[in-house]
Design an enzyme around this catalytic site. Structure first.
Site, PDB file in Angstrom:
ATOM      1  N   HIS A 436      34.845  44.513  49.345  1.00  0.00           N
ATOM      2  CA  HIS A 436      36.184  43.941  49.189  1.00  0.00           C
ATOM      3  C   HIS A 436      36.926  44.334  49.997  1.00  0.00           C
ATOM      4  O   HIS A 436      37.817  43.497  50.715  1.00  0.00           O
ATOM      5  CB  HIS A 436      36.402  44.193  47.699  1.00  0.00           C
ATOM      6  CG  HIS A 436      37.758  43.605  46.996  1.00  0.00           C
ATOM      7  ND1 HIS A 436      37.607  42.326  46.416  1.00  0.00           N
ATOM      8  CD2 HIS A 436      38.975  43.703  47.557  1.00  0.00           C
ATOM      9  CE1 HIS A 436      39.115  42.026  46.128  1.00  0.00           C
ATOM     10  NE2 HIS A 436      39.760  42.800  46.592  1.00  0.00           N
ATOM     11  N   GLU A 437      37.455  45.892  50.134  1.00  0.00           N
ATOM     12  CA  GLU A 437      38.589  46.160  51.080  1.00  0.00           C
ATOM     13  C   GLU A 437      37.799  45.808  52.698  1.00  0.00           C
ATOM     14  O   GLU A 437      38.993  45.530  53.458  1.00  0.00           O
ATOM     15  CB  GLU A 437      38.688  47.616  50.984  1.00  0.00           C
ATOM     16  CG  GLU A 437      39.029  48.044  49.498  1.00  0.00           C
ATOM     17  CD  GLU A 437      40.275  47.352  49.115  1.00  0.00           C
ATOM     18  OE1 GLU A 437      41.066  47.067  50.031  1.00  0.00           O
ATOM     19  OE2 GLU A 437      40.448  47.296  47.867  1.00  0.00           O
TER      20      GLU A 437
END
EC number: 3.4.24.-
Length: 614
Positions: A436-437
Site C-alpha cells: 500500500h505505502e
C-alpha cells in the site's frame, strides 16, 4: 468592613448560648410559659380551690409544724402563655385537707416538692435562654453574611489589584518571526505611542483598536507584547473569559475598572485574547441571565472604547480565530478600526521562527533548518517551538548532548501522526501495508511532479495509521494546477491499486484515501471548473445547497465519477508497467520497515518499466 475579631466574638457568644440551650434540652427540661405569680391568704386560696378555679395543686407540709402547709396551684383559665401561679400558706384542718384532696391536690413532703420546684425553675431559665438564643442567633447569622459579602465581594465584581497590575513587556519585534506583514501593519501603533504629536500635526487619528485575526499558535499574543515592548507602554493582558461570570453586571464592572486603570497608567496596551468570548454577535432570539450578562459586558466594552480618544494613548488589541462571530458594532471605525491577519507562516517564515527558537536548544551542526522548514508546511509558530522541544526531549531520552536531524524527524512524526506503536503483525499484514505505502511512494515518483517529493516511507504504526508516506514540498503551494491535482488523485489511488495488483484483493486501509480523492475530484468539477461543464461554479464552498439545477448537478456528478474512473485506470496501468519497482520497494519496506525518499527514487531508477505497457 466589619473587623474579623468582632465577627469571631459574636460567633463565640452564639456558640456558648447555643451550647447552654442544648444542655437544657438534654436534661429533659421544657420551657415553661409561666410568667406571673399570685399570693393569697389561706381562706382565699381554699375558697378558690373549692370553687374549682385552681388546677395542678400541691399541699406541701412544713416539717416540725403541725398542720402548717404551703399551697401551690395554677388558675384554670390561665393555661398557656401568661399562666398565673397561685400560692398561699395556711394551717389546715382535716376537713380542709379532705376538701383539697377532692379537688385532686397532691400532698408532698418538703424534699420531694423542692426537687419539683427546681425543675420548674430550670424550665423558666430554659424559657429565658430560648428567648435570647433565637434572636441572637439570627443577628449573628446576618452579621456573618454581611461580613462574608463585604470581604469577598471584590472577587465577583471588579478585577483585583493583582490582575490589574500592568507589566512592562520585554518582548521586541526581533523576537517575533514569521509574520513580517503583520509587524509592518502594527508598527504604526508603536510610532504613535512614541511620538503622538507627529500624527496630531496632520490631523490623523490612530486606531483605537486593532483586531489580530488568525489560527491558534500564530503569534498574536507575542505580536501584542512586542508592540508594548517597542513602544515602552504598560501592558495589560487578559482573556475574554476573564470578564464572564455567573452574576449579571460583573463583566461590565470589570471592563470599566480595566479601562480606568489603563488611562491612569497611559501609555498602555490592553490585550484581550479570545475576545470573541465577549464580542460575539448579540441575538434577540436568545434570552436569560447568561445572555443578559454577555450583552451588558459587550455594551460596556463599546462605551469604554468610545470614551477615550487618541490623546489618552491607550490602544486595545484583540485576538480571535473566529472573526465571523464578532458583533458588527465592535468592528466599526472608532473601535476596532483595523484588522490584521496573522496567518500560518510560509517557508521563509518557518525558517525564521526555527532560527529564533533554535537559540534556546542545542542543535547539532549537521541539522539543516531549511530542510526542517520545508518538511513542516502548515505548522504554526507554536507547532515549530513544540517541534524543537520534542526533538530535545527525544535526544535527551537517548542520552545525546545535541539534537540530531533524526530527533526532529521523530518529533515531527509524533506531532503529525502520534507516538510510534510496535504492534505484533503477521507476515500477510506487513505485506499489505508495505505494498500500500509502496504504491503511494512509487506513483508520486512516476508522476514527475518535482514540487512535492517523497521524503520517507514507513510501515511502523503511529496512532491510528498502520503506515505512512511522507511528502516534502520544495516550496509553498498557494494554488494547484490541473496536472498537479491529477497527480495527487493518482497518488491517493495508488495504495489501493497496489494491493489489488500484488495481492489480488483489497482491504479497508484505503478509506481515508478514497475520501480525500473523492473530495478532490468533486472540487475539481463543482468548484474549480476543471470538467467539460467549463467555467461554472456548481456548489458553494461551505457545502450548502448546490447552485445548479438538479439536472446539471446530476451531470456534474457523472463527470466526478468519470474523473475518478479514468485516473484509477491510469494508475493501474502505471503500476502494472512498473511492477518490478513496486515489488522491490515493498520488499525493502518489509525488510527495513522505514526507507527514505532517495531509496525510493533509486529503486525506481534501477527497475525500468516492463514491456507490458498496454
Amino acid at each position: 468592613m466589619l473587623p474579623i475579631r468582632w465577627f469571631l466574638a459574636l460567633l463565640a457568644v452564639f456558640l456558648a448560648v447555643a451550647g447552654l440551650d442544648l444542655w437544657f434540652s438534654q436534661t429533659g427540661a421544657r420551657p415553661s410559659s409561666a410568667t406571673g405569680e399570685e399570693r393569697l391568704d389561706g381562706a382565699a386560696f381554699l375558697a378558690a380551690a373549692n370553687a374549682g378555679e385552681l388546677r395542678e395543686g400541691h399541699i406541701v407540709y412544713r416539717a416540725n409544724s403541725t398542720g402548717l402547709a404551703d399551697l401551690h396551684a395554677q388558675r384554670k383559665g390561665a393555661a398557656g402563655a401568661g399562666a398565673t401561679h397561685v400560692r398561699a400558706t395556711a394551717r389546715l384542718t382535716d376537713a380542709e385537707v379532705t376538701a383539697l384532696r377532692t379537688q385532686h391536690f397532691a400532698e408532698d413532703d418538703p424534699v420531694s416538692y423542692a426537687a419539683a420546684r427546681a425543675v420548674s425553675a430550670r424550665e423558666r431559665t430554659a424559657s429565658i435562654v430560648h428567648a435570647i438564643v433565637h434572636p441572637l442567633g439570627l443577628i449573628t447569622l446576618i452579621v456573618g453574611i454581611l461580613f462574608v459579602v463585604q470581604r469577598y465581594a471584590g472577587r465577583f465584581t471588579a478585577f483585583s489589584a493583582q490582575r490589574l497590575r500592568p507589566v512592562t513587556s520585554g518582548v521586541s519585534f526581533s523576537s517575533v518571526a514569521g509574520c513580517d506583514e503583520a509587524k509592518d501593519e502594527v508598527y504604526e501603533v508603536v510610532e504613535f505611542l512614541r511620538d503622538p504629536a507627529r500624527f496630531r500635526q496632520t490631523g490623523g487619528r490612530m486606531p483605537k483598536g486593532v483586531l489580530l485575526v488568525g489560527p491558534p499558535g500564530t503569534g498574536k499574543t507575542m505580536l501584542a507584547k512586542a508592540v508594548a515592548g517597542e513602544a515602552r507602554a504598560n501592558f495589560y493582558s487578559l482573556s475574554g473569559s476573564d470578564f464572564v461570570e455567573l452574576y449579571v453586571g460583573v463583566g461590565a464592572s470589570r471592563v470599566r475598572s480595566l479601562f480606568k486603570k489603563a488611562r491612569e497608567t497611559a501609555p498602555s496596551i490592553i490585550f484581550i485574547d479570545e475576545i470573541d468570548a465577549i464580542g460575539r454577535q448579540r441575538s434577540a432570539a436568545e434570552s436569560g441571565g447568561a445572555q443578559q450578562e454577555h450583552d451588558q459586558t459587550l455594551n460596556a466594552l463599546l462605551v469604554a472604547m468610545d470614551g477615550f480618544d487618541s490623546d489618552d494613548a491607550v490602544v486595545v488589541f484583540g485576538a480571535t480565530n473566529r472573526p465571523d462571530t464578532m458583533d458588527r458594532a465592535l468592528l466599526r471605525p472608532g473601535r476596532f478600526d483595523r484588522q490584521v491577519s496573522v496567518g500560518l507562516p510560509d517557508l521563509r517564515g518557518r525558517l525564521a521562527i526555527l532560527q529564533v527558537h533554535a537559540g534556546s536548544v542545542k542543535l547539532d551542526p549537521s541539522v539543516d533548518l531549511q530542510e526542517i522548514a520545508k518538511a513542516t508546511p502548515g505548522f504554526s509558530g507554536a507547532d515549530l517551538a513544540n517541534l524543537l522541544n520534542e526533538g530535545a526531549i527525544h535526544a535527551a531520552r537517548h542520552r545525546r548532548a545535541t539534537i540530531l536531524h533524526s530527533d526532529l524527524d521523530e518529533a515531527r512524526d509524533k506531532i503529525n501522526w502520534g507516538r510510534e506503536t510496535r504492534r505484533v503483525m503477521t507476515v500477510q499484514d506487513k505485506a499489505v501495508i508495505a505494498y500500500h505505502e509502496a504504491g503511494h511512494a512509487l506513483m508520486q515518483v512516476l508522476s514527475g511532479e518535482d514540487v512535492v517529493r517523497v521524503q520517507k516511507v514507513t510501515i511502523i504504526p503511529r496512532g491510528r495509521s498502520l503506515g505512512s508516506t511522507h511528502f516534502t514540498p520544495e516550496r509553498d503551494l498557494f494554488n494547484y494546477s490541473q496536472p498537479q491535482l491529477i497527480a495527487k488523485l493518482r497518488c491517493l489511488m495508488a495504495g489501493r491499486v497496489a494491493e489489488e495488483i500484488a495481492l489480488g484483493s483489497i482491504t479497508s486501509g484505503a478509506s481515508g484515501d478514497i475520501q480525500e480523492a473523492t473530495k478532490t475530484a468533486r472540487q475539481m468539477v463543482l468548484e474549480w471548473g476543471m470538467s467539460p461543464l467549463g467555467f461554472m461554479a456548481l456548489s458553494r464552498p461551505d457545502g450548502d445547497e448546490p447552485l445548479a439545477s438538479p439536472q446539471t448537478f446530476h451531470e456534474a456528478e457523472r463527470h466526478v465519477r468519470a474523473l475518478l474512473d479514468e485516473n484509477y485506470a491510469a494508475t493501474t496501468r502505471a503500476l502494472t508497467t512498473h511492477r518490478a519497482a513496486l515489488d522491490a520497494i515493498a520488499d525493502e519496506l518489509i525488510r527495513c520497515e522505514t526507507i527514505l525518499g532517495n531509496d525510493v527514487r533509486r529503486i525506481a531508477a534501477q527497475h525500468p518499466p516492463s514491456a507490458l505497457a498496454g
